[in-house]
Design a protein around this motif. Structure first.
Motif, PDB file in Angstrom:
ATOM      1  N   THR A 195       8.018   3.687   5.627  1.00 14.40           N
ATOM      2  CA  THR A 195       7.259   5.000   5.813  1.00 14.40           C
ATOM      3  C   THR A 195       5.986   5.024   6.179  1.00 14.40           C
ATOM      4  N   PRO A 196       5.299   6.073   7.272  1.00  9.41           N
ATOM      5  CA  PRO A 196       4.090   6.061   7.641  1.00  9.41           C
ATOM      6  C   PRO A 196       3.027   5.583   6.663  1.00  9.41           C
ATOM      7  N   GLU A 197       3.352   6.376   5.259  1.00  5.89           N
ATOM      8  CA  GLU A 197       2.208   6.200   4.365  1.00  5.89           C
ATOM      9  C   GLU A 197       2.362   4.649   3.638  1.00  5.89           C
ATOM     10  N   THR A 198       3.418   4.015   3.567  1.00  9.47           N
ATOM     11  CA  THR A 198       3.514   2.630   3.290  1.00  9.47           C
ATOM     12  C   THR A 198       2.792   1.727   4.513  1.00  9.47           C
ATOM     13  N   ALA A 199       3.263   2.029   5.844  1.00 10.52           N
ATOM     14  CA  ALA A 199       2.621   1.083   7.023  1.00 10.52           C
ATOM     15  C   ALA A 199       1.065   1.169   6.962  1.00 10.52           C
ATOM     16  N   GLU A 200       0.311   2.452   6.577  1.00  6.05           N
ATOM     17  CA  GLU A 200      -0.976   2.790   6.722  1.00  6.05           C
ATOM     18  C   GLU A 200      -1.408   1.972   5.445  1.00  6.05           C
ATOM     19  N   HIS A 201      -0.977   2.210   4.307  1.00  7.44           N
ATOM     20  CA  HIS A 201      -1.114   1.299   2.839  1.00  7.44           C
ATOM     21  C   HIS A 201      -1.324  -0.284   3.185  1.00  7.44           C
ATOM     22  N   LYS A 202      -0.262  -0.734   3.741  1.00  9.72           N
ATOM     23  CA  LYS A 202      -0.374  -2.036   4.008  1.00  9.72           C
ATOM     24  C   LYS A 202      -1.647  -2.538   5.012  1.00  9.72           C
ATOM     25  N   VAL A 203      -1.961  -1.607   6.127  1.00 12.30           N
ATOM     26  CA  VAL A 203      -2.926  -2.023   6.876  1.00 12.30           C
ATOM     27  C   VAL A 203      -4.271  -1.909   6.103  1.00 12.30           C
ATOM     28  N   ARG A 204      -4.586  -0.873   5.330  1.00 13.92           N
ATOM     29  CA  ARG A 204      -5.609  -0.724   4.663  1.00 13.92           C
ATOM     30  C   ARG A 204      -5.864  -1.825   3.369  1.00 13.92           C
ATOM     31  N   LEU A 205      -4.779  -2.352   2.911  1.00 18.31           N
ATOM     32  CA  LEU A 205      -4.925  -3.506   1.764  1.00 18.31           C
ATOM     33  C   LEU A 205      -5.403  -4.853   2.497  1.00 18.31           C
ATOM     34  N   LEU A 206      -4.705  -5.007   3.882  1.00 17.60           N
ATOM     35  CA  LEU A 206      -5.126  -6.246   4.551  1.00 17.60           C
ATOM     36  C   LEU A 206      -6.251  -6.305   4.959  1.00 17.60           C
ATOM     37  N   GLN A 207      -6.981  -5.112   5.253  1.00 15.87           N
ATOM     38  CA  GLN A 207      -8.441  -4.881   5.700  1.00 15.87           C
ATOM     39  C   GLN A 207      -9.540  -4.996   4.474  1.00 15.87           C
ATOM     40  N   GLU A 208      -8.750  -4.600   3.592  1.00 14.07           N
ATOM     41  CA  GLU A 208      -9.686  -4.528   2.406  1.00 14.07           C
ATOM     42  C   GLU A 208      -9.712  -5.929   1.597  1.00 14.07           C
TER      43      GLU A 208
END
Length: 215
Positions: free
Chosen positions: A156-169
């Protein structure tokens, strides 16, 4: 697109040559699986980075990528880029992992990955887990080794965005790399989504798959 379900999931194995490999290659899939299967056991193995700040990053990151899961992470100290010279140690680590778990799903690097560490680990996994569903994840990098995957996990778009946030964090040690950014991760996910008629997706190679079609 033809959709095949994995059935009940009680145990998952996720392996990486380096800290962040699992999260980059299959972070969205882990988020999806752990949300759908609360309490699932995730045995994670990383062959390098043990005893360093990277191990601390990995522990925090995989805890976030596996919400509600029974996460069991082991990080070894093999030297980055030198796995072929430490084949016995890598093989022993994979065999020890196999002895303590019998998963329904294995997430590992692709056997045709251009990085020698990724490729070596992938080949060990398809031997040690020869009777299991092994999905080979992809990692974007300068080698240009992305191919034509056989399996997709829509995100889902929410999961894709969440993944990227976690990678950056969770991986500050990697932020200096020119390919380690939001555009690269979401761009690949968008392309894989197009290929499977979804907005975003993670893609995997499948070396061998046995079907149960009845009869």
């Amino acid at each position: 697109m033809i959709r095949l379900g994995a059935g009940p999931l009680d145990r998952i194995v996720a392996v990486g040559a380096h800290c962040d490999d699992i999260a980059i290659g299959a972070g969205g899939t882990l988020l999806t699986l752990c949300q759908e299967h609360p309490g699932v056991r995730v045995d994670a193995l990383v062959l390098s980075g043990g005893g360093s700040e990277r191990e601390q990053e990995e522990q925090a990151a995989l805890t976030a990528f596996c919400p509600g899961a029974d996460l069991r992470l082991t990080v070894h100290k093999l030297p980055d880029g030198r796995f072929p010279a430490h084949w016995e140690e890598a093989k022993s680590a994979v065999e020890e992992l196999r002895e303590r778990t019998d998963p329904e799903l294995v997430l590992a690097p692709r056997t045709d990955d251009a990085h020698q560490d990724h490729r070596g680990l992938a080949r060990l996994m398809t031997t040690a887990f020869r009777d299991h569903l092994v999905l080979g994840y992809e990692i974007v990098k300068w080698d240009g080794d992305l191919g034509r995957p056989a399996a997709y996990q829509p995100l889902t778009p929410e999961t894709a965005e969440h993944k990227v946030r976690l990678l950056q964090e969770h991986y500050p040690s990697q932020r200096h790399r020119p390919w380690y950014d939001r555009e690269a991760f979401l761009g690949l996910a968008r392309i894989r989504g197009i290929e499977c008629h979804a907005r975003y997706a993670e893609a995997f190679a499948v070396a061998k798959l046995t079907l149960n079609l009845g009869g």
